[in-house]
Enzyme design. Structure first.
Site, PDB file in Angstrom:
ATOM      1  N   GLY A  53       9.461 -17.403   6.355  1.00  0.00           N
ATOM      2  CA  GLY A  53      10.551 -18.293   5.964  1.00  0.00           C
ATOM      3  C   GLY A  53      11.901 -17.579   6.002  1.00  0.00           C
ATOM      4  O   GLY A  53      12.090 -16.564   5.323  1.00  0.00           O
ATOM      5  N   SER A  54      12.827 -18.096   6.790  1.00  0.00           N
ATOM      6  CA  SER A  54      14.113 -17.411   6.938  1.00  0.00           C
ATOM      7  C   SER A  54      14.897 -17.387   5.641  1.00  0.00           C
ATOM      8  O   SER A  54      15.719 -16.495   5.423  1.00  0.00           O
ATOM      9  CB  SER A  54      14.940 -18.062   8.046  1.00  0.00           C
ATOM     10  N   ASP A  55      14.655 -18.355   4.745  1.00  0.00           N
ATOM     11  CA  ASP A  55      15.335 -18.322   3.454  1.00  0.00           C
ATOM     12  C   ASP A  55      14.919 -17.090   2.663  1.00  0.00           C
ATOM     13  O   ASP A  55      15.753 -16.435   2.020  1.00  0.00           O
ATOM     14  CB  ASP A  55      15.063 -19.602   2.658  1.00  0.00           C
ATOM     15  N   ARG A  56      13.640 -16.731   2.726  1.00  0.00           N
ATOM     16  CA  ARG A  56      13.165 -15.536   2.022  1.00  0.00           C
ATOM     17  C   ARG A  56      13.815 -14.281   2.604  1.00  0.00           C
ATOM     18  O   ARG A  56      14.197 -13.364   1.868  1.00  0.00           O
ATOM     19  CB  ARG A  56      11.640 -15.440   2.116  1.00  0.00           C
ATOM     20  N   THR A  78      11.668 -25.724  -4.443  1.00  0.00           N
ATOM     21  CA  THR A  78      10.471 -26.542  -4.240  1.00  0.00           C
ATOM     22  C   THR A  78       9.228 -25.671  -4.345  1.00  0.00           C
ATOM     23  O   THR A  78       8.213 -26.066  -4.920  1.00  0.00           O
ATOM     24  CB  THR A  78      10.522 -27.222  -2.865  1.00  0.00           C
ATOM     25  N   THR A 128       0.389 -32.263 -25.322  1.00  0.00           N
ATOM     26  CA  THR A 128       0.043 -32.147 -23.908  1.00  0.00           C
ATOM     27  C   THR A 128       1.280 -31.958 -23.021  1.00  0.00           C
ATOM     28  O   THR A 128       1.263 -31.083 -22.139  1.00  0.00           O
ATOM     29  CB  THR A 128      -0.787 -33.358 -23.460  1.00  0.00           C
TER      30      THR A 128
END
Length: 214
Positions: A53-56, A78, A128
């Site tokens: 992933g280029s964002d990483r 996301t 919960t």
């Protein structure tokens, strides 16, 4: 802007359709940058950079504006990613897990009676909704702490390992991390970290252009 011509660069992990929708609102075509085997002195150890992933990758490049130490680069969107960068600029890879919304959607869709409104984070949840919200936060914080521990072991005791965290959930994660962990380590929230990676790359390209012989 160069010679009255606007240049636009970007990175994205969405498909071509969404990229085209973005470009439709801009005045020039976008040069979409991929992950690279190496850049700005950082070596990418991802086995196949084309599927990285280029964002990483650009988050890792951008992190060098905020830390010169070994660091864990965290993105809370996301998906939640935790990536390891050594002090001598080796990007080792990292983990991907569902983000908060995806985890909640999975529980609502795949389990009985767990489609509940959002709760709050508590040490010992007794409802919960609070149990779900606290469990999701524990999962993300646990991923950060696990990656930090592995990189600390590789770096060596006594050497700093920083945490650079970005994304919409960054502040919530930092607030939920154990207080002693935050006190013992440098933890920085950086909005839009990927932009700093792109800026670093653009500055490098411009420098290379400026030094070319005429």
């Amino acid at each position: 802007r160069s010679d009255d011509r606007t240049r636009i660069v970007g990175c994205a992990v969405c498909g071509d359709l969404k990229k085209a929708l973005v470009e439709a609102h801009l005045t020039a075509p976008v040069r979409w940058l991929p992950s690279m085997p190496q850049a700005l002195g950082i070596r990418n150890h991802y086995r196949n950079p084309a599927e990285h992933g280029s964002d990483r990758w650009f988050n890792a490049l951008g992190s060098r504006r905020f830390s010169q130490n070994a660091c864990v680069v965290v993105s809370c969107g996301t998906a939640v990613t935790t990536d390891a960068l050594t002090e001598d600029n080796h990007y080792l890879g990292g983990t991907i897990m569902p983000g908060f919304h995806l985890m909640k959607e999975a529980l609502a869709a795949k389990t009985a009676n767990l489609d509940r409104p959002a709760g709050k984070v508590y040490p010992f949840p007794t409802t919960t909704p609070n149990a779900i919200t606290s469990g999701m936060m524990d999962a993300v914080c646990g991923a950060v702490i696990m990656m930090h521990g592995r990189l600390q072991q590789k770096t060596g005791e006594g050497k700093p390992v920083d945490v650079i965290i970005t994304g919409g959930g960054a502040s919530k994660v930092v607030n939920a991390l154990p207080k002693q962990f935050v006190l013992d380590n440098t933890v920085k929230i950086v909005d839009n970290l990927v932009i700093y990676g792109l800026l670093n790359w653009v500055a490098h390209e411009q420098e290379q252009t400026d030094t070319l012989p005429e």
